[in-house]
Structures are given as C-alpha cells and as structure tokens.
Design an enzyme around this catalytic site. Structure first.
Site, mmCIF file in Angstrom:
data_model
loop_
_atom_site.group_PDB
_atom_site.id
_atom_site.type_symbol
_atom_site.label_atom_id
_atom_site.label_comp_id
_atom_site.label_asym_id
_atom_site.label_seq_id
_atom_site.Cartn_x
_atom_site.Cartn_y
_atom_site.Cartn_z
ATOM 1 N N GLU A 409 11.505 -1.056 -6.443
ATOM 2 C CA GLU A 409 11.867 0.299 -6.007
ATOM 3 C C GLU A 409 13.318 0.391 -5.561
ATOM 4 O O GLU A 409 13.976 1.408 -5.798
ATOM 5 C CB GLU A 409 10.935 0.761 -4.888
ATOM 6 C CG GLU A 409 9.526 1.082 -5.333
ATOM 7 C CD GLU A 409 8.615 -0.133 -5.429
ATOM 8 O OE1 GLU A 409 7.458 0.020 -5.867
ATOM 9 O OE2 GLU A 409 9.078 -1.244 -5.058
ATOM 10 N N GLN A 431 6.442 4.974 -8.564
ATOM 11 C CA GLN A 431 5.105 5.239 -9.094
ATOM 12 C C GLN A 431 4.219 6.058 -8.160
ATOM 13 O O GLN A 431 3.492 6.941 -8.592
ATOM 14 C CB GLN A 431 4.437 3.912 -9.435
ATOM 15 C CG GLN A 431 3.341 4.034 -10.453
ATOM 16 C CD GLN A 431 2.968 2.680 -11.031
ATOM 17 O OE1 GLN A 431 2.218 1.938 -10.417
ATOM 18 N NE2 GLN A 431 3.494 2.381 -12.199
ATOM 19 N N PHE A 432 4.268 5.774 -6.867
ATOM 20 C CA PHE A 432 3.534 6.537 -5.862
ATOM 21 C C PHE A 432 4.422 6.689 -4.633
ATOM 22 O O PHE A 432 5.202 5.792 -4.307
ATOM 23 C CB PHE A 432 2.232 5.841 -5.454
ATOM 24 C CG PHE A 432 1.188 5.800 -6.524
ATOM 25 C CD1 PHE A 432 0.303 6.857 -6.684
ATOM 26 C CD2 PHE A 432 1.092 4.716 -7.378
ATOM 27 C CE1 PHE A 432 -0.669 6.826 -7.679
ATOM 28 C CE2 PHE A 432 0.128 4.675 -8.376
ATOM 29 C CZ PHE A 432 -0.754 5.731 -8.532
ATOM 30 N N ALA A 433 4.266 7.799 -3.935
ATOM 31 C CA ALA A 433 5.060 8.032 -2.724
ATOM 32 C C ALA A 433 4.877 6.920 -1.708
ATOM 33 O O ALA A 433 5.814 6.559 -0.987
ATOM 34 C CB ALA A 433 4.677 9.377 -2.102
ATOM 35 N N HIS A 478 -2.222 5.494 -2.249
ATOM 36 C CA HIS A 478 -1.929 6.299 -3.429
ATOM 37 C C HIS A 478 -2.064 7.787 -3.134
ATOM 38 O O HIS A 478 -2.266 8.585 -4.043
ATOM 39 C CB HIS A 478 -2.871 5.913 -4.584
ATOM 40 C CG HIS A 478 -2.730 4.504 -5.035
ATOM 41 N ND1 HIS A 478 -3.332 3.452 -4.388
ATOM 42 C CD2 HIS A 478 -2.028 3.964 -6.057
ATOM 43 C CE1 HIS A 478 -3.026 2.313 -5.005
ATOM 44 N NE2 HIS A 478 -2.240 2.603 -6.023
#
Length: 688
Positions: A409, A431-433, A478
């Site tokens: 990230e 991909q996900f917060a 998620h």
C-alpha cells in the site's frame, strides 16, 4: 585518472560546505531553525552531484548540502532556506534546510523531500518507474541529455533508512521492474544516538544482497577519488544498462546529528577522534598539495570561498521573511474544472451499475490519454479487481498500463508522486479501506505536502480509489469507513459518490484535477445489491460529462407548504446514508429534504448552510462510528454558521462506537445505522 580540474572543483565545493557549517555553528542564535550539515559526507555527495545531468532526477536527504552545491545551487540560495526567508527558492520559507525542490531546467530536477526517514525511497523509485514507462512507450516525451544520454534517478539516504519497511518496498519494485535508479547510502554508523551495533543486523550492502537483480558496490566515501570512481561506475551502469544499483558509502560524521541534537549529547571523545581521522576535507587537501597545486594556492582558495560564504550569509540574513498573507498559497494547485459540463442523462441512455460507471470512466480516460496508468493489488489482467471494477482494462490497454502490484500500500500510494512529476497520470487502488493504513505515511508525509512545501512546483496529480463500507457480513477487515481519518490530512481532496452518474462525473473531474484525489467507493452500492439502493443505478452520462468537486446535490426536496409551516427538516449525508435517509423519508409526507454531499473535501458549505437555514432542523447521517467523526465536526460547523436559524440542536446519527464491524449480520445491523433508526431520529427531531 581524474582530471586535475575535477579535484580542484571538488576542493572548492568542499571548502564551501565546510565554511558554511562553521558559520552556522558560530551564529547559532541567527541560525535558529533546526538544520543538519554535510560535514564528513562531502566527498561522496560532491562526487555524485558532479556527474549528474539536467535530464536526471535526484532526491537528496537532509544532510546533503554538499550534493546541492555540486548541482550548482549557490550558498546564498541554501542559506535563504536555512533562515526560512521569503526568497527561499525551494519552499518559500516553509521547510527545513537542505529540503530542496527544483524544476530548474539547467539542473537535475528534485521533487519534494520530506524529513521522514527513508520515505523518499518510494516517490523516487516512482520517478524511475515513470521514466521507464516514457522510455519504452512514449520516448518522444522523455527528456534526455545534450548528447542523447539516458536519464538516471538518484535516491540518497543514510544507512539507518534501510531499516524502514518502505525502503524494502521500493527495492522490491525496482528489482522486479529493473528500474534505472541509484540508491546512494551514506553510512556514518550513527542513527541519531543509536550505534550501528545496537540497532541494525547488517549494513545496507549486505541487506541489498537479498534483492536479486540489485547491483551493489561498496566505497570509502571519505576519499574523493574513490567516491568519484564509484559514482562514475554507478551512473554509467544505470545510463547504459537501465537497471538499479546500490552504492554503500562509508563516511565519518563530523558534526551534530542536527543543530538541535548536538554531538556532545551522546558521542564520546574517542568516537569523535576516530571519525576525524577520516575527514574527507583534510584528505583531499593533502592529496592536492602533494600532487596538483601548492599549499599556498589551497589557502587562497579557502580564503576566497570563506569570503564568498560570509558575504552570502550576511546578504541572506537581510532577506525578507515570508508575508503571513502567503501562508495559504499552494495548498492545492488550481484546477480548471469549476462547472458541471457535458450530458448527465443522455436521451435514450441506459441505466448502469455504479461499478460499471467507474470502469467506463477510466476506460474513456485511458483511451484519450496515454499518460494514464492504473495499478494496484489484483487490478490486472486475470481478475480486474476483487470487485471487477477494472475488468477488461488490461486486455484493452496492455499490461504496461494496467498491472498488478505486490501487497504494498505504501508503494502504491507514494509512487504516484514520482510518476506525476514526469507527467504521468496514475490511477491507483487500495483493495479495501481497512488496509489503507500502511499507505498513510506516504499519503501524509509525501503526497499531501508536496505542492505546499515545494511552493507550487510539484503538485501530485493522482486518483486513489478506496472501496469502503459495510454490508452483508463483510466483517471487521473488509467493511471499514475511513473518511474521518483521511479528512484529517490536509492537501488532499476526497469524493464519496452515491450513484453511477456521480462516480463517472467525479472521476473525470478528479483526473483533470492537478491535485491528489481520493475516491471513496461504497462496495454496497457497486451493484445495488443492498435492498433500497436501486437508485444507485442511473442512466450513464455521456463521455463528456464532468462533475466538479465540491458540489453537493439535493436528491429529495421537501414540500413548500411543509417548509413554510415549519414542519420540515433537512438531512445532510453521503454514500449509503443517502439510501437510509430516502427510505426513512418515505414515511413522512414531503417533510424531508436530503442533501447528498458527493464530495467531502472540498465541501459545499453554501448549499448545506442555505438548506439548513431554510428548514431550521438538521440531521447528519453517517456510516462511520459517530463519536469524534467527520459528521460530528460537520454538525458543529452547521450549528456555528446557522445558529440563529435553528429551531433545535443539529443531530447526528452514525454507527456505534465499536472498534470493528462484526462479521455476523445481526451484529453488523445492530452496529450500523438503518432506515428504521434514521426514521426514529427524524420523528424525534420533528417533534422537538
């Protein structure tokens, strides 16, 4: 054998740096801002700078004043930054000494430099990534040397930087893609007060052995001819082979860590004496006296340099301080998108899912602009994103423009600074917060501050896509909402669309914006699978549709009679809150007006405040945990701006204050707002 002129030039530069350090030490009250000097590191820095070309990029670190001198910056220019003067050419008095930025066409270019240890590795590797892309696919846009030399990128840092995880991410990517970059490591055996023995298992040279494909060399960086030879090899290697190399340079530390952390605080007499035996200035001076020019000539050079440095210092002291009126300049670069344009709902248009609207927006952008690249975890050819939000793009545009990264990230986010600096327009994805946090260091230290601390020279044009939100048992890692965390970072813009038309229009505006824009995209709205979110599907806007950032929208109007009778309220919300609010409003006869923010920063305060004043009662709805949230801060701003028009306190409804969203759907529902919970709060507010 080196030309004598190079030795003499190096001595002049070294004498200049030494004289500057001495003057700063003798004028500590004047040089009141924290600074470091290059004392002991001069030889390797000068050896590096003398071999770089205007087509190159270099990222110095905070001790690299000798490198800057060797690039052609004058002592006076550096002193303007030392004293934080208005005419500081790097930051306009905003940043520390030896934190340069430059787009001078006659010198190697320098992007924003932060103080965070090792953080420059990722943006600088992003520069090399961008140069490789231009070289392979758009060679006509690549700046080369006068003799058609290929550009190189130099990333300079101390050996202790190597222990940072983000440096490893940069090395990994550089080796994987074989990027044209030199990692120059200046090892003085100290990390502030920690010695090499107590704080690292190996030095940078040994560490680099674990990255197969990263060439590496060691050099005694205190001996100028050795340093010059090593950097000559490194620059020629990268110019010709277009592969990465690490240069591990052993150097003494002859001065303080910084002016605020002085050597006498933590170093012994014996340690200092050991370092002084390797003084590069004394070694070079002796070599010159023995082989090239007389001692008298050397003394004359020193005197001339000392006089020039003193004059520069006296001149810099008289420089004007920055005007307080300039403090807000360059938070953002100016955007050309200020008005909604194009066709939002074409005649005979078909409704489209929100996830497809985002996909089509990026596809249209990529077709029109070869500078657009997209990367992140699993966005490449085989999957096209875990939500299929980039499906088919790699097939259409090639794996050089749409590609996967490792789980990095920090690299995904921070590398965009380098790509943007060479003219590319990166669209990247976390991909996900819930997994954005490893990238916050780059977002805060590099991306958000770049335009401000370079005085407008290096805005970072990028889009960061972040899937957010909870639905259907996504669970604790998620389902997160991160807007409050992101909104605490100044220097970035944040969108939060609630439907297909908005996401497409905002994506286009974000791409045209020269600043970093984060697109928060609710997973529960992507396919309108959540009951009550059918209206997230809209007619697809035309290709030319652009929705400017900072423009909210009234998605449900209250009846005029209800407003006139004082029987209405307004709801201010965004994302999934729009649909909870709409569902709740259906139980109240024309009494509810709903404002969809669409952009959280910049915020459309004008529409918010005018709507609240019209109704006198306001409910702010958010999916985030409520306490200390953006929604509560917004409620305060509404109360402050609209106090005389309010008939009741501004209320907020959000998720329960739990540390994570439970995976069990019953528990998830208990935690989150729902249409029913919003309905109850509306009834209470109407009756207050």
């Amino acid at each position: 054998m080196l030309d004598n002129a190079i030795f003499i030039k190096a001595f002049k530069l070294m004498a200049t740096a030494r004289s500057m350090a001495d003057i700063y030490e003798a004028n500590r009250q004047v040089c009141k801002y924290v600074h470091s000097t290059s004392k002991g590191h001069e030889a390797i820095q000068i050896a590096t700078g003398l071999q770089l070309l205007p087509c190159d990029f270099v990222s110095p670190y905070y001790r690299d004043e000798s490198l800057l001198l060797s690039l052609g910056f004058a002592p006076y220019q550096l002193m303007l930054q030392l004293l934080a003067k208005a005419d500081d050419p790097f930051s306009g008095g905003r940043s520390y000494y030896a934190h340069p930025s430059s787009n001078d066409p006659a010198k190697p270019r320098i992007i924003h430099q932060s103080s965070a240890t090792g953080m420059q590795a990722i943006p600088t590797t992003g520069l090399a990534q961008g140069i490789q892309y231009l070289e392979k696919y758009l060679p006509g846009s690549l700046l080369k040397g006068d003799n058609n030399e290929n550009p190189v990128v130099v990333c300079s840092f101390g050996d202790y930087s190597i222990t940072e995880g983000e440096v490893s991410e940069a090395f990994q990517f550089a080796v994987l893609k074989q990027l044209p970059i030199i990692y120059l490591v200046q090892d003085n055996e100290w990390g502030i007060s920690a010695t090499a023995k107590e704080a690292r298992a190996m030095d940078a040279f040994d560490f680099a052995d674990g990255f197969k494909g990263l060439e590496r060399i060691r050099v005694d960086g205190a001996v100028f001819e050795h340093a010059y030879s090593a950097m000559n090899f490194a620059t020629n290697y990268v110019r010709k082979e277009r592969r990465p190399i690490l240069v591990h340079s052993k150097v003494p530390l002859l001065n303080h860590h910084t002016s605020g952390v002085r050597k006498e605080f933590y170093r012994t007499k014996e340690d200092l004496e050991r370092h002084w035996t390797r003084d590069p200035f004394i070694q070079l001076k002796k070599y010159l006296a023995d082989n090239i020019i007389s001692e008298a000539e050397l003394l004359q050079i020193e005197k001339e340099v000392s006089d020039e440095v003193l004059q520069s210092f006296e001149k810099a002291k008289k420089g004007a301080d920055p005007s307080p009126q300039t403090v807000y300049r360059h938070v953002f670069a100016e955007t050309s998108v200020t008005k909604e344009s194009g066709t939002r709902a074409p005649a005979n248009g078909e409704k489209i899912l929100m996830v497809d609207a985002a996909l089509h927006a990026i596809e249209e952008l990529m077709r029109d602009d070869e500078m657009c690249v997209l990367y992140g975890q699993d966005v490449g050819k085989r999957l096209g994103g875990v939500f299929r939000e980039t499906a088919t793009l790699a097939d259409r545009f090639g794996e050089h423009r749409v590609f996967n990264t490792a789980i990095q990230e920090a690299y995904i986010i921070g590398s965009t600074a380098g790509l943007s600096a060479v003219g590319l327009k990166p669209v990247v994805e976390v991909q996900f917060a819930d997994y954005i946090y490893p990238g916050l260091n780059q977002l805060v230290s590099e991306i958000a501050k770049s335009n401000y601390l370079t005085n407008g020279k290096y805005p970072v044009s990028m889009i960061l896509r972040v899937p957010v939100g909870a639905y259907g048992g996504g669970g604790p890692y998620h389902s997160g909402s991160v807007e409050t965390t992101l909104l605490s970072i100044k220097g970035i813009k944040i969108c939060y669309p609630s439907n297909a038309a908005d996401i497409k229009g905002l994506m286009k505006a974000a791409y045209l914006d020269p600043n970093p824009v984060i697109m928060l995209e609710h997973k529960g709205l992507y396919w309108s699978k959540v009951p009550g979110t059918e209206e997230a599907k809209t007619i697809e806007p035309a290709k030319d549709y652009i929705l400017p950032l900072g423009k909210a929208n009234i998605v449900l109007k209250a009846g005029e009679q209800k407003i006139n009778n004082g029987e209405s309220i307004c709801i201010v919300t965004y994302g999934m809150g729009v649909y909870w609010s709409k569902a709740a409003a259906a139980f109240f006869n024309s009494q509810i007006e709903i404002v969809d923010l669409r952009t959280l920063y910049p915020l459309d305060e004008a529409l918010i405040f005018s709507t609240v004043k019209k109704h006198g009662k306001c409910l702010v709805v958010t999916e985030e945990q409520q306490t200390n949230s953006f929604a509560e801060a917004l409620a305060h701003r509404i109360s402050y701006a609209c106090f005389q028009f309010l008939d009741a306190p501004v209320e907020v409804i959000g998720a329960l204050d739990l540390p994570a969203i439970p995976i069990n759907t019953n528990l998830e529902s208990a935690m989150l707002p729902t249409a029913e919970k919003v309905r109850e709060r509306i009834a209470k507010l109407l009756n207050s």
